[in-house]
Write an enzyme that holds these catalytic residues in place. Structure first.
Site, mmCIF file in Angstrom:
data_model
loop_
_atom_site.group_PDB
_atom_site.id
_atom_site.type_symbol
_atom_site.label_atom_id
_atom_site.label_comp_id
_atom_site.label_asym_id
_atom_site.label_seq_id
_atom_site.Cartn_x
_atom_site.Cartn_y
_atom_site.Cartn_z
ATOM 1 C CG HIS A 126 9.896 -2.682 11.352
ATOM 2 N ND1 HIS A 126 9.740 -2.094 10.322
ATOM 3 C CD2 HIS A 126 8.687 -2.355 11.923
ATOM 4 C CE1 HIS A 126 8.760 -1.359 10.212
ATOM 5 N NE2 HIS A 126 8.182 -1.446 11.346
ATOM 6 C CB CYS A 174 5.950 0.781 8.428
ATOM 7 S SG CYS A 174 5.162 1.824 9.346
ATOM 8 C CE LYS A 204 11.866 1.626 10.397
ATOM 9 N NZ LYS A 204 12.303 0.180 9.714
ATOM 10 C CG PHE A 212 0.488 1.535 12.197
ATOM 11 C CD1 PHE A 212 1.443 0.937 13.166
ATOM 12 C CD2 PHE A 212 0.378 2.791 11.914
ATOM 13 C CE1 PHE A 212 1.855 1.985 14.052
ATOM 14 C CE2 PHE A 212 0.959 3.690 12.841
ATOM 15 C CZ PHE A 212 1.656 3.119 13.990
ATOM 16 C CD GLU A 258 12.455 -6.443 14.137
ATOM 17 O OE1 GLU A 258 12.799 -6.847 12.993
ATOM 18 O OE2 GLU A 258 12.329 -5.296 14.617
ATOM 19 C CG HIS A 278 9.513 4.302 10.607
ATOM 20 N ND1 HIS A 278 9.452 3.941 9.322
ATOM 21 C CD2 HIS A 278 8.558 3.633 11.404
ATOM 22 C CE1 HIS A 278 8.713 2.645 9.361
ATOM 23 N NE2 HIS A 278 8.101 2.534 10.530
#
Length: 418
Positions: free
Chosen positions: A309, A169, A341, A405, A320, A346
């Site tokens: 994010h 991502c 998002k 990830f 976050e 996403h």
């Protein structure tokens, strides 16, 4: 004898292009963000009836032949079609004439987290059902994730740096950061950069369902993506692409280009913690944000806005939030934050590009898009997430975060051009 000192050059954004669940142009994308619209609905690209998550952010009414030759599109995976479509918009938006430029100093750094899943699945079916002789000769060049960068450079005859990034991502955050540095340190003058993704396939959707990473709020798709909300239950798989044309400032001024904003800082870090989960204290994310702020020559108090994010997963959003508190201390509560998002889902490897484009438009128009579906406060997420409605506010400097990830973190700092 030491190495010669290089004076960093200023890098500005002069063109943008996007294909998104909110629309297939920058104008449609921005209108959707400002109005707090949701681009998420039940999946139609495949029969999702047997999947735990049946909802996604699909690109709608997409016809690549509006901008691309029909024969050309037949040899491209959907993720590459998104890249080309958005790339053409970005080039047209910039007004650049490549014929009058030194194309040896113009390049492409463009990423995809997964690459050509459509083509991959199609060719697996071919080999299983018909044998290896039925594999298409275009299989490999259509599937590999670097091919979008290749197609973009071929279309415009660009001979400068050309490669792909893949960091889940964080993919397009890394691509944009590398492209910015290529210009800053004199390797190139202009770069096309960003990312695209088309993961809503049988195996793509199935893989994320198997991980239990996706929301199962199937009865209310438009309410399913709810970053920082206490009732969040996973992210929404989505597709799309975003491209940014970066340009060295003097190069842009010489051709009287319009300038959206200046990209001034890049911060990369690694969690070194877990293959999918962030550390609870968000220390890797904090490091990338601090690095971008320092790289941009900014002070903490200069940051007016953070495009988060914000995936709508229990672990990511809390981590976050903690990372932002670590970086900004008490001031964290005073900084507007939003996660787009909530509206587009996403888009994986495309997320960093689309979110930076959103951040740039926030700076240009002094409008902060909302985090929609924020209804139930979470004690672990207690900052200002611009809930449910866009706000008017001048933004002079902002951060855009993307985390992937594998513990990959990228933060980008942009400011109003002056």
């Amino acid at each position: 004898m030491g190495l010669p000192q290089i004076t960093p050059r200023r890098v500005v954004i002069t063109g943008i292009g996007a294909v998104t669940p909110l629309g297939n142009s920058i104008e449609e994308f921005w209108e959707g963000l400002k109005s707090g619209s949701s681009g998420i609905n039940h999946i139609t690209l495949l029969d999702a009836s047997e999947y735990s998550s049946k909802i996604g952010g699909e690109v709608k009414n997409f016809d690549p032949t509006i901008k691309l030759d029909h024969r050309e599109t037949k040899r491209m995976d959907r993720f590459c079609q998104f890249a080309m479509f958005a790339g053409i918009e970005a080039v047209e938006d910039s007004g650049i004439d490549f014929e009058s430029c030194d194309r040896d100093r113009i390049g492409v750094i463009f990423g995809s987290g997964i690459g050509g899943m459509y083509v991959f699945e199609e060719q697996v079916r071919n080999v299983l059902n018909k044998g290896p002789r039925k594999i298409s000769p275009f299989f490999i060049p259509a599937m590999i994730s670097d091919i979008a960068a290749g197609h973009l450079s071929i279309r415009y005859g660009l001979h400068g740096p050309n490669f792909s990034t893949t960091s889940a991502c964080a993919t397009s955050g890394h691509a944009i950061g590398c492209a910015m540095r290529s210009i800053r340190y004199g390797e190139s003058d202009v770069m096309l950069t960003g990312g695209s993704e088309a993961p809503i396939t049988l195996v793509g959707l199935g893989g994320f369902c198997a991980m239990r990473a996706l929301s199962t709020r199937n009865d209310a798709p438009e309410k399913a993506s709810r970053p920082f909300d206490k009732e969040r239950d996973g992210f929404i798989i989505a597709e799309g692409g975003g491209i940014i044309l970066l340009e060295e400032l003097e190069h842009a001024l010489a051709r009287k280009a319009k300038i959206y904003a200046e990209i001034i800082g890049v911060g990369f870090s690694g969690d070194a913690f877990h293959i999918t989960a962030p550390p609870e204290d968000g220390r890797g994310a904090a490091k990338s944000m601090l690095a971008a702020i320092k790289d941009g020559g900014l002070e903490l108090e200069d940051i007016d806005y953070i495009n988060a994010h914000g995936t709508s997963t229990p672990l990511n959003d809390a981590a976050e939030t903690q990372a932002i508190k670590t970086v900004f201390g008490e001031r964290a509560k005073k900084i507007p934050i939003s996660s787009i998002k909530s509206m587009v889902g996403h888009t994986l490897g495309a997320a960093g590009a689309l979110e930076l484009i959103s951040t740039v438009l926030t700076i240009k128009h002094s409008i902060i898009p909302p985090t929609i579906n924020y209804e139930n406060p979470d004690p672990a997420c207690d900052l200002d997430y611009t809930p449910n409605k866009a706000i008017k506010k001048e933004v002079n400097a902002a951060l855009s975060n993307t985390f992937g990830f594998g513990g990959h973190n990228a933060s980008l700092a942009v400011k109003k051009y002056s």
